[in-house]
Write a protein that holds these residues in place. Structure first.
Motif, short mmCIF file in Angstrom:
data_model
loop_
_atom_site.label_atom_id
_atom_site.label_comp_id
_atom_site.label_asym_id
_atom_site.label_seq_id
_atom_site.Cartn_x
_atom_site.Cartn_y
_atom_site.Cartn_z
N LEU A 268 -14.56 -7.10 -1.91
CA LEU A 268 -13.76 -5.96 -2.37
C LEU A 268 -12.89 -5.43 -1.24
O LEU A 268 -11.70 -5.13 -1.44
N ALA A 269 -13.46 -5.33 -0.04
CA ALA A 269 -12.68 -4.85 1.10
C ALA A 269 -11.50 -5.75 1.38
O ALA A 269 -10.42 -5.28 1.76
N TYR A 270 -11.67 -7.06 1.18
CA TYR A 270 -10.56 -7.99 1.38
C TYR A 270 -9.37 -7.61 0.50
O TYR A 270 -8.22 -7.60 0.95
N VAL A 271 -9.63 -7.31 -0.77
CA VAL A 271 -8.54 -6.95 -1.69
C VAL A 271 -7.87 -5.65 -1.25
O VAL A 271 -6.65 -5.50 -1.34
N LEU A 272 -8.64 -4.72 -0.74
CA LEU A 272 -8.13 -3.39 -0.41
C LEU A 272 -7.49 -3.33 0.97
O LEU A 272 -6.89 -2.31 1.32
N HIS A 273 -7.61 -4.39 1.77
CA HIS A 273 -7.06 -4.38 3.12
C HIS A 273 -5.95 -5.43 3.24
O HIS A 273 -6.00 -6.33 4.08
N GLN A 274 -4.95 -5.30 2.40
CA GLN A 274 -3.76 -6.13 2.49
C GLN A 274 -2.66 -5.38 3.23
O GLN A 274 -2.78 -4.19 3.51
N ARG A 275 -1.57 -6.08 3.49
CA ARG A 275 -0.45 -5.45 4.21
C ARG A 275 0.55 -4.82 3.26
O ARG A 275 1.72 -4.65 3.59
N TYR A 276 0.12 -4.50 2.08
CA TYR A 276 0.94 -3.82 1.07
C TYR A 276 -0.03 -3.00 0.22
O TYR A 276 -1.25 -3.22 0.27
N PRO A 277 0.46 -2.04 -0.57
CA PRO A 277 -0.45 -1.17 -1.32
C PRO A 277 -1.21 -1.95 -2.39
O PRO A 277 -0.62 -2.68 -3.19
N THR A 278 -2.53 -1.80 -2.40
CA THR A 278 -3.36 -2.48 -3.39
C THR A 278 -4.39 -1.54 -3.98
O THR A 278 -4.85 -0.60 -3.32
N CYS A 279 -4.75 -1.81 -5.22
CA CYS A 279 -5.90 -1.20 -5.89
C CYS A 279 -6.73 -2.33 -6.48
O CYS A 279 -6.22 -3.42 -6.75
N ALA A 280 -8.01 -2.07 -6.69
CA ALA A 280 -8.89 -3.04 -7.31
C ALA A 280 -9.43 -2.47 -8.61
O ALA A 280 -10.02 -1.38 -8.62
N ILE A 281 -9.20 -3.19 -9.71
CA ILE A 281 -9.80 -2.81 -10.99
C ILE A 281 -11.22 -3.37 -11.00
O ILE A 281 -11.42 -4.57 -10.82
N ILE A 282 -12.19 -2.49 -11.17
CA ILE A 282 -13.59 -2.91 -11.10
C ILE A 282 -14.24 -2.74 -12.47
O ILE A 282 -13.80 -1.95 -13.29
#
Length: 319
Positions: A268-282
């Motif tokens: 999950l942290a991988y998805v949230l730590h990109q170089r652009y704005p991200t959200c994760a649908i859980i």
């Protein structure tokens, strides 16, 4: 609902920040209202404010959400995501009539008169971006949504659409919702779905268009439920079983041991730590599963750690 405390991003057109963890709605059910309300209460109490819905998910979950919002009186505190124009057994439904029909039925189920973000659930390359954007702008003008987005579109079509919008004085797409996960799918999980690979990630880094990832934790691939010799889940085998993904899982476990968390939280942290704005649908099914995902917000990742997890650095380079 408590004041939002979860990390958030901004999405153009949406008046409030959007929580980086977005609660899915497919597990909600009007027939299991007590359990649905318990999960939604737990998400709200955590400070989360964004909930993902879609017309194709059916009436029961949307009605449960609508009933919960009505009973709590918290609609204005939430960011509702709606999706429509999903193909049916006859093929694509990319028409203004279908968008409007799906929107109206969704609003009725949700007991509200607008969604904050309205996404097209699939693309139809046979339709011009001009027609599609003009149709979506009609929904914006009717105040049935505040922003528009795309789900499972190619970045080439997204770029074309937003260039058209800028040239013609229209509102373009404010966000994109493909799959983005540490485990890379061998093939689409569902027909017509799009996953973000290297070229899509590079485009988002350039454009900085927010990405809202579905299946952000790869269907539980990092939970310990799967192994190379465990073949009972045919979909998981088809989509995620590969030597590269087993290595990603091994690295996630190794890094989790160092950080005092679990591999699923690392994913999950991988998805949230990109170089652009991200959200994760859980998609937690209960407050206990939700709490595990919330703990993933506390996991920090450096750029090198993210690259190492994604096999872009050699195994011996442990960041």
């Amino acid at each position: 609902m408590t004041q939002a405390t979860l990390p958030s991003i901004r999405i153009a057109g949406v008046r409030q920040p959007v929580s980086k963890l977005i609660q899915g709605s497919m597990m909600l059910s009007e027939e299991k209202m007590t359990e649905s309300a318990e999960l939604l209460d737990a998400y709200a109490a955590s400070g989360g404010n964004a909930i993902d819905t879609a017309h194709v998910y059916g009436a029961s979950g949307a009605k449960a959400l609508g009933r919960w919002m009505s009973e709590r009186g918290n609609r204005d505190e939430l960011v509702l995501i709606g999706k429509g124009a999903h193909p049916d057994e006859h093929g694509p439904r990319m028409t203004l009539e279908a968008m409007t029909r799906d929107m109206n039925e969704s609003l009725d189920r949700l007991q509200t008169d607008y969604v904050d973000i309205y996404m097209l659930h699939r693309d139809d390359p046979a339709k011009t971006v001009g027609y599609i954007l003009e149709s979506l702008n009609a929904l914006l003008e009717a105040k049935q949504c505040r922003a528009i987005g795309a789900s499972n579109w190619s970045v080439e079509r997204l770029a074309e659409a937003n260039e058209y919008a800028e040239a013609h004085g229209l509102i373009g797409f404010s966000c994109n919702s493909p799959n983005l996960s540490l485990a890379k799918p061998n093939e689409p999980r569902w027909a017509g779905c799009v996953s973000a690979g290297e070229s899509e990630i590079a485009w988002h880094e350039r454009s900085q268009l927010p990405l809202l990832s579905w299946s952000s934790q790869a269907g539980g691939f990092f939970t310990g439920r799967f192994a190379p010799d465990r073949l009972d889940d045919a979909e998981a085998v088809r989509v995620y079983y590969s030597e590269a993904n087993w290595e990603r899982l091994r690295r996630a476990r190794q890094l989790a041991d160092r950080k005092g968390c679990d591999a699923n939280q690392i994913a999950l942290a991988y998805v949230l730590h990109q170089r652009y704005p991200t959200c994760a649908i859980i998609g937690p099914n209960n407050p206990q599963e939700l709490r595990s995902s919330l703990q993933g917000l506390d996991v920090g990742l450096t750029a090198q750690e993210a690259e190492w997890l994604d096999l872009r650095l050699p195994a011996e380079f442990v960041p």
